[in-house]
Design a protein around this motif. Structure first.
Motif, PDB file in Angstrom:
ATOM      1  N   LEU A 116      29.167  48.677  54.079  1.00 19.61           N
ATOM      2  CA  LEU A 116      28.336  47.482  53.889  1.00 19.61           C
ATOM      3  C   LEU A 116      28.685  46.380  54.877  1.00 19.61           C
ATOM      4  CD1 LEU A 116      28.408  47.279  49.980  1.00 19.61           C
ATOM      5  CD2 LEU A 116      26.647  48.268  51.431  1.00 19.61           C
ATOM      6  N   GLY A 117      29.660  46.668  55.740  1.00 20.58           N
ATOM      7  CA  GLY A 117      30.061  45.676  56.726  1.00 20.58           C
ATOM      8  C   GLY A 117      30.877  44.541  56.153  1.00 20.58           C
ATOM      9  N   ILE A 118      31.525  44.779  55.010  1.00 18.37           N
ATOM     10  CA  ILE A 118      32.349  43.740  54.387  1.00 18.37           C
ATOM     11  C   ILE A 118      33.690  43.658  55.109  1.00 18.37           C
ATOM     12  CG2 ILE A 118      33.555  43.057  52.271  1.00 18.37           C
ATOM     13  CD1 ILE A 118      31.243  44.263  50.698  1.00 18.37           C
ATOM     14  N   ALA A 119      34.003  42.490  55.633  1.00 19.08           N
ATOM     15  CA  ALA A 119      35.236  42.310  56.405  1.00 19.08           C
ATOM     16  C   ALA A 119      36.473  42.464  55.525  1.00 19.08           C
ATOM     17  CB  ALA A 119      35.231  40.919  57.053  1.00 19.08           C
ATOM     18  N   HIS A 120      37.529  43.021  56.119  1.00 21.08           N
ATOM     19  CA  HIS A 120      38.828  43.189  55.442  1.00 21.08           C
ATOM     20  C   HIS A 120      38.705  44.008  54.155  1.00 21.08           C
ATOM     21  CE1 HIS A 120      40.131  40.171  58.305  1.00 21.08           C
ATOM     22  NE2 HIS A 120      39.284  39.278  57.786  1.00 21.08           N
ATOM     23  N   ALA A 121      37.818  44.999  54.183  1.00 21.03           N
ATOM     24  CA  ALA A 121      37.585  45.812  52.982  1.00 21.03           C
ATOM     25  C   ALA A 121      38.862  46.488  52.503  1.00 21.03           C
ATOM     26  CB  ALA A 121      36.514  46.866  53.266  1.00 21.03           C
ATOM     27  N   ALA A 122      39.658  46.999  53.447  1.00 21.40           N
ATOM     28  CA  ALA A 122      40.882  47.713  53.073  1.00 21.40           C
ATOM     29  C   ALA A 122      41.856  46.793  52.346  1.00 21.40           C
ATOM     30  CB  ALA A 122      41.548  48.313  54.317  1.00 21.40           C
ATOM     31  N   GLN A 123      42.019  45.564  52.850  1.00 21.61           N
ATOM     32  CA  GLN A 123      42.958  44.640  52.219  1.00 21.61           C
ATOM     33  C   GLN A 123      42.455  44.157  50.862  1.00 21.61           C
ATOM     34  OE1 GLN A 123      46.037  44.191  53.224  1.00 21.61           O
ATOM     35  NE2 GLN A 123      45.518  45.591  54.888  1.00 21.61           N
ATOM     36  N   ILE A 124      41.142  43.980  50.755  1.00 19.69           N
ATOM     37  CA  ILE A 124      40.561  43.599  49.462  1.00 19.69           C
ATOM     38  C   ILE A 124      40.845  44.683  48.428  1.00 19.69           C
ATOM     39  CG2 ILE A 124      38.390  43.225  48.207  1.00 19.69           C
ATOM     40  CD1 ILE A 124      37.286  41.960  50.793  1.00 19.69           C
ATOM     41  N   MET A 125      40.603  45.947  48.841  1.00 19.88           N
ATOM     42  CA  MET A 125      40.819  47.039  47.912  1.00 19.88           C
ATOM     43  C   MET A 125      42.306  47.230  47.609  1.00 19.88           C
ATOM     44  SD  MET A 125      39.364  49.014  45.880  1.00 19.88           S
ATOM     45  CE  MET A 125      37.739  48.514  46.417  1.00 19.88           C
ATOM     46  N   ASN A 126      43.157  47.007  48.601  1.00 20.36           N
ATOM     47  CA  ASN A 126      44.599  47.108  48.359  1.00 20.36           C
ATOM     48  C   ASN A 126      45.055  46.090  47.315  1.00 20.36           C
ATOM     49  OD1 ASN A 126      45.235  49.272  50.012  1.00 20.36           O
ATOM     50  ND2 ASN A 126      45.704  47.994  51.789  1.00 20.36           N
ATOM     51  N   PHE A 127      44.495  44.887  47.388  1.00 21.81           N
ATOM     52  CA  PHE A 127      44.836  43.868  46.395  1.00 21.81           C
ATOM     53  C   PHE A 127      44.410  44.318  44.996  1.00 21.81           C
ATOM     54  CE2 PHE A 127      43.334  40.257  43.828  1.00 21.81           C
ATOM     55  CZ  PHE A 127      44.541  39.599  43.636  1.00 21.81           C
ATOM     56  N   ILE A 128      43.204  44.891  44.894  1.00 16.58           N
ATOM     57  CA  ILE A 128      42.704  45.359  43.597  1.00 16.58           C
ATOM     58  C   ILE A 128      43.554  46.518  43.092  1.00 16.58           C
ATOM     59  CG2 ILE A 128      40.735  46.417  42.414  1.00 16.58           C
ATOM     60  CD1 ILE A 128      38.943  44.898  44.447  1.00 16.58           C
ATOM     61  N   VAL A 129      43.935  47.437  43.994  1.00 12.71           N
ATOM     62  CA  VAL A 129      44.768  48.574  43.592  1.00 12.71           C
ATOM     63  C   VAL A 129      46.139  48.102  43.124  1.00 12.71           C
ATOM     64  CG1 VAL A 129      45.959  50.637  44.414  1.00 12.71           C
ATOM     65  CG2 VAL A 129      43.574  50.259  45.037  1.00 12.71           C
ATOM     66  N   VAL A 130      46.736  47.138  43.840  1.00 15.36           N
ATOM     67  CA  VAL A 130      48.035  46.605  43.413  1.00 15.36           C
ATOM     68  C   VAL A 130      47.920  45.979  42.025  1.00 15.36           C
ATOM     69  CG1 VAL A 130      49.719  44.764  43.830  1.00 15.36           C
ATOM     70  CG2 VAL A 130      49.040  46.266  45.687  1.00 15.36           C
ATOM     71  N   THR A 131      46.838  45.237  41.793  1.00 13.32           N
ATOM     72  CA  THR A 131      46.610  44.643  40.476  1.00 13.32           C
ATOM     73  C   THR A 131      46.493  45.736  39.407  1.00 13.32           C
ATOM     74  OG1 THR A 131      45.430  42.800  41.501  1.00 13.32           O
ATOM     75  CG2 THR A 131      45.123  43.112  39.148  1.00 13.32           C
ATOM     76  N   SER A 132      45.759  46.808  39.735  1.00 12.09           N
ATOM     77  CA  SER A 132      45.603  47.919  38.793  1.00 12.09           C
ATOM     78  C   SER A 132      46.934  48.607  38.536  1.00 12.09           C
ATOM     79  CB  SER A 132      44.598  48.938  39.347  1.00 12.09           C
ATOM     80  OG  SER A 132      43.322  48.365  39.469  1.00 12.09           O
ATOM     81  N   VAL A 133      47.735  48.760  39.591  1.00  7.36           N
ATOM     82  CA  VAL A 133      49.057  49.373  39.446  1.00  7.36           C
ATOM     83  C   VAL A 133      49.934  48.531  38.526  1.00  7.36           C
ATOM     84  CG1 VAL A 133      51.219  49.776  40.691  1.00  7.36           C
ATOM     85  CG2 VAL A 133      49.074  50.687  41.585  1.00  7.36           C
ATOM     86  N   LEU A 134      49.940  47.208  38.744  1.00  7.18           N
ATOM     87  CA  LEU A 134      50.739  46.326  37.895  1.00  7.18           C
ATOM     88  C   LEU A 134      50.253  46.379  36.451  1.00  7.18           C
ATOM     89  CD1 LEU A 134      51.062  43.209  40.243  1.00  7.18           C
ATOM     90  CD2 LEU A 134      52.810  44.939  39.745  1.00  7.18           C
TER      91      LEU A 134
END
Length: 475
Positions: A279-297
């Motif tokens: 979708l051309g969303i900038a910094h998609a990987a870092q956004i998802m990494n933040f969500i994954v870290v939140t899910s992990v916690l």
């Protein structure tokens, strides 16, 4: 305010609601979905639908029992009452085993991302740090755990909701973007068909999907420490259908429509990152990494809570060291928490020291526990419904649909999945190893429970005899 077990009943309704929501969204839905998509193609939707249906049915059964009799040990307590001490002992320890291994899996996943952000701290250091912090939150009070989980789960729910809405707008052409022209429902059938690897791939993806759904039952364990357990369980049970449909089927459907299932970016970046990138969303990987870290916690927080409460319940019933049932001044089972996190730390050590031998064995041998738990819940509900109808029909505020026919149908579906996994020994996606190792561990725990019962039975009989003698009137 304390529950009947002595635990502090400090979880608010909003805590239980968000625990129920967040429990359905594990980190596995973000991390593991790419493996499922490459394994089954668009047919992974059927895998999620099959397991999601089982979860809805099993949680309805569990909700029936939990609303009638909230308990910190949940299905282990009900198995004990309905099927016998062997069942409560076995499924309780298997479930505890699953979660202490999950602690290591989640801590390692989070540590990898955090190490990428701050390389100066070693991965094992990050794993140690997150487990230590979340152990502290569990030790402070159950209300503190509930507050942390409320915000962790809120982030997950909002993130996946925004993802579904944004992706749907792109699929329907309402959200133009640099690459959004590839978004289409045709991606479900135009790359080798809906089932590119054949119907068997749907069942092959089931075991992978099952792991993602573990956590749905946490709300019923937490209900025993809530202000209004019956209301909380009823509310959570009634909402399970749309949670599964929206968060799992909805989000995976959006991913498959945004990115062709055979696109290499799904494996290289992960399914959700690939979808956001499309979708051309900038910094998609870092956004998802933040969500994954939140899910992990969130998973770590709830996993430690769940393991400790199961250990507490086992200790309370004499199926674990009695010291596990001790409550500290803050109304939490501190020793049960300490023991659970200690085994979690040991598993983390094995992951870093022996990742391809000891740790791989531990992960595989716990992989089938979800199916065993669901099977025991089914048989417990069949028995408990009869007991409740006879002794306390007014407590049946939540009822399993089409009892007993739908319960037996669920049993048949679970047995079919287990049988298929045992029989399917071919191909890269075979679940035979996992199921056989899980069955081996289950058999070992069952043997221990039978031996324990036989060893303690004579002492129990002697105590009973002494009580009879002592109560006999003297001349």
């Amino acid at each position: 305010m304390t529950s009947g077990s002595g635990l502090q009943a400090a979880l608010k309704t909003r805590h239980l609601s968000m625990i129920g929501l967040g429990g359905v969204i594990g980190a596995g839905v973000f991390v593991g979905s790419s493996s499922g998509i490459t394994m089954a193609g668009p047919g992974i939707l059927l895998s999620y639908a099959l397991v999601g249906t089982l979860v809805v049915l099993v949680m309805r059964m569990l909700g029936e029992m939990a609303a009638a009799s909230p308990a910190s040990g949940s299905f282990s307590v009900y198995a004990d009452r309905a099927l016998g001490r062997w069942a409560g002992f076995s499924i309780g320890w298997l479930y505890w085993f699953f979660w202490v291994i999950a602690l290591a899996v989640e801590a390692t996943a989070g540590a990898k991302i955090l190490h990428g952000w701050v390389p100066a701290v070693a991965q094992w250091g990050w794993a140690l740090a997150v487990m230590t912090v979340l152990t502290a939150t569990n030790l402070v009070s159950v209300g503190f755990y509930g507050e942390f989980e409320f915000w962790f789960a809120s982030i997950k729910v909002v993130a996946i909701g925004l993802f579904i809405v944004t992706g749907a707008l792109a699929v329907f052409g309402v959200l133009p973007g640099a690459h959004s022209e590839q978004a289409s429902f045709s991606n479900l059938t135009s790359h080798g068909g809906f089932l590119p690897y054949g119907p068997q791939s749907v069942l092959a993806g089931v075991l992978l999907v099952v792991f993602s759904f573990m956590g749905s039952e946490i709300a019923t364990l937490a209900a025993g420490e809530s202000e209004n357990p019956q209301h909380a369980v009823t509310k959570s049970t009634n909402r399970i259908i749309w949670r599964v449909g929206a968060f799992y089927l909805g989000s995976i459907l959006v991913v498959l429509c945004l990115v062709p299932w055979d696109d290499t970016s799904i494996v290289e970046k992960g399914s959700y990152v690939a979808a956001l990138d499309s979708l051309g969303i900038a910094h998609a990987a870092q956004i998802m990494n933040f969500i994954v870290v939140t899910s992990v916690l969130s998973c770590l927080n709830s996993g430690l809570y769940t393991a400790s409460r199961m250990a507490f319940s086992l200790g309370e019933r004499g199926d674990a060291p009695r010291v596990f049932a001790r409550i500290n001044s803050r109304g939490v089972p501190g020793i049960a928490i300490g023991a659970s996190v200690a085994f979690g730390f040991i598993a983390v050590f094995f992951n870093y020291r022996f990742p391809d031998t000891v740790f791989l064995f531990l992960v595989n041998s716990s992989g089938g526990v979800a199916l065993f738990v669901w099977l025991v819940i089914c048989f417990s509900q069949l028995r408990m419904r009869k007991i409740l109808q006879r002794e306390a029909p007014e407590q049946l505020v939540v009822k399993m649909w089409l009892y007993p026919y739908l319960t037996w149908t669920t049993v048949g579906l679970i047995m079919f999945v287990l049988g298929y996994m045992v029989a399917d020994g071919e191909g890269k996606s075979s679940g035979r190893t996992t199921i056989m190792l899980s069955l081996g561990v289950a058999a070992l725990v069952l043997i221990i429970s039978v031996v324990k019962q036989r060893l303690t039975a004579p002492r129990t009989s002697q105590k009973a005899a002494h009580r009879v003698v002592d109560s006999t009137p003297r001349p």
